[in-house]
Scaffold this motif. Structure first.
Motif, mmCIF file in Angstrom:
data_model
loop_
_atom_site.group_PDB
_atom_site.id
_atom_site.type_symbol
_atom_site.label_atom_id
_atom_site.label_comp_id
_atom_site.label_asym_id
_atom_site.label_seq_id
_atom_site.Cartn_x
_atom_site.Cartn_y
_atom_site.Cartn_z
ATOM 1 N N LEU A 11 0.822 -1.203 0.000
ATOM 2 C CA LEU A 11 0.000 0.000 0.000
ATOM 3 C C LEU A 11 0.854 1.250 0.000
ATOM 4 N N ASP A 12 0.364 2.275 -0.681
ATOM 5 C CA ASP A 12 0.908 3.615 -0.526
ATOM 6 C C ASP A 12 -0.087 4.334 0.364
ATOM 7 N N VAL A 13 0.231 4.433 1.627
ATOM 8 C CA VAL A 13 -0.717 4.959 2.603
ATOM 9 C C VAL A 13 -0.973 6.458 2.439
ATOM 10 N N PHE A 14 -0.192 7.122 1.592
ATOM 11 C CA PHE A 14 -0.377 8.553 1.355
ATOM 12 C C PHE A 14 -1.089 8.816 0.038
ATOM 13 N N ALA A 15 -1.620 7.782 -0.581
ATOM 14 C CA ALA A 15 -2.340 7.911 -1.851
ATOM 15 C C ALA A 15 -3.601 7.056 -1.756
ATOM 16 N N LEU A 36 0.477 -6.476 5.404
ATOM 17 C CA LEU A 36 0.512 -5.187 4.713
ATOM 18 C C LEU A 36 1.939 -4.675 4.701
ATOM 19 N N ILE A 37 2.289 -3.933 3.655
ATOM 20 C CA ILE A 37 3.622 -3.336 3.586
ATOM 21 C C ILE A 37 3.538 -1.955 2.966
ATOM 22 N N HIS A 38 4.335 -1.054 3.521
ATOM 23 C CA HIS A 38 4.543 0.277 2.953
ATOM 24 C C HIS A 38 6.029 0.582 3.107
ATOM 25 N N ALA A 39 6.626 1.122 2.071
ATOM 26 C CA ALA A 39 8.050 1.480 2.143
ATOM 27 C C ALA A 39 8.207 2.981 1.939
ATOM 28 N N ASN A 60 10.162 11.397 10.089
ATOM 29 C CA ASN A 60 8.800 11.841 10.349
ATOM 30 C C ASN A 60 7.816 11.189 9.369
ATOM 31 N N ILE A 61 8.183 11.123 8.107
ATOM 32 C CA ILE A 61 7.331 10.480 7.105
ATOM 33 C C ILE A 61 7.183 8.996 7.439
ATOM 34 N N ASN A 62 8.284 8.354 7.798
ATOM 35 C CA ASN A 62 8.243 6.929 8.137
ATOM 36 C C ASN A 62 7.360 6.686 9.371
#
Length: 140
Positions: A11-15, A36-39, A60-62
Motif C-alpha cells: 500500500l501507498d498509505v499517502f495515496a 501489509l507493507i509500505h516502504a 517523520n514520514i516513516n
C-alpha cells in the motif's frame, strides 16, 4: 486451484490505497495470513535543486506511514506484527518481505495511466519482474 494462504498487500498509505486493500482482502479465505507493507524512501529530493533531505524529515514520514499502516491493519483485523512499514525502495522492500514471509501472492496498485510504458508503473513493474510469487496488479 488452491486458495492463497499468505497474501502481501503493498500500500501507498499517502495515496489512494482502498482498491488495492479491498482486492487483496477478497483473495483471503478465513485461514489466510494477510500482511501489509509500505516502504518510505530513505531520502527525499526536492527539484530542481536536487537537494536530498534525510534524517528528521524522512523519519517523520516513516513514523506517519507506520501509524497509518497500523491503523489500517487494526481496522481490518490484521495483526500489528504483519504490518510492515519499512525504510527503503518500495520494489526492493516488497520483494524482500515477500520472500521473508513466504508470500504466495503480492497485491499492488498500478497508476492506471494510458500508454504501454505507464501500464504498471515503475514500482509494480519492478516487483512483477523480480519475484517468484504471483502478482496481482490492481488498477487505481
Amino acid at each position: 486451484m488452491l486458495a492463497y494462504q499468505k497474501i502481501l498487500i503493498a500500500l501507498d498509505v499517502f495515496a489512494v490505497y482502498q482498491p488495492v486493500l479491498e482486492r487483496g482482502l477478497q483473495l483471503a479465505n478465513k485461514d489466510a495470513e494477510v500482511s501489509l507493507i509500505h516502504a518510505t524512501l530513505p531520502h527525499v529530493y526536492f527539484e530542481p535543486y536536487g537537494a536530498a533531505f534525510e534524517t528528521d524529515f524522512v523519519d517523520n514520514i516513516n513514523k506517519q506511514s507506520r501509524e497509518k499502516l497500523q491503523q489500517i491493519a487494526k481496522d481490518h483485523g490484521i495483526p500489528a506484527e504483519r504490518a510492515y512499514s519499512l525504510l527503503g525502495y518500495a520494489s526492493d522492500e516488497i520483494q524482500k518481505q515477500a520472500e521473508k514471509i513466504h508470500a504466495d501472492v503480492i497485491v499492488i496498485g498500478t497508476h492506471g495511466r494510458s500508454g504501454l510504458k505507464l501500464l504498471l508503473g515503475s514500482t509494480a513493474n519492478a516487483v512483477l519482474h523480480g519475484v517468484k510469487q504471483d502478482v496481482l496488479a490492481v488498477k487505481i
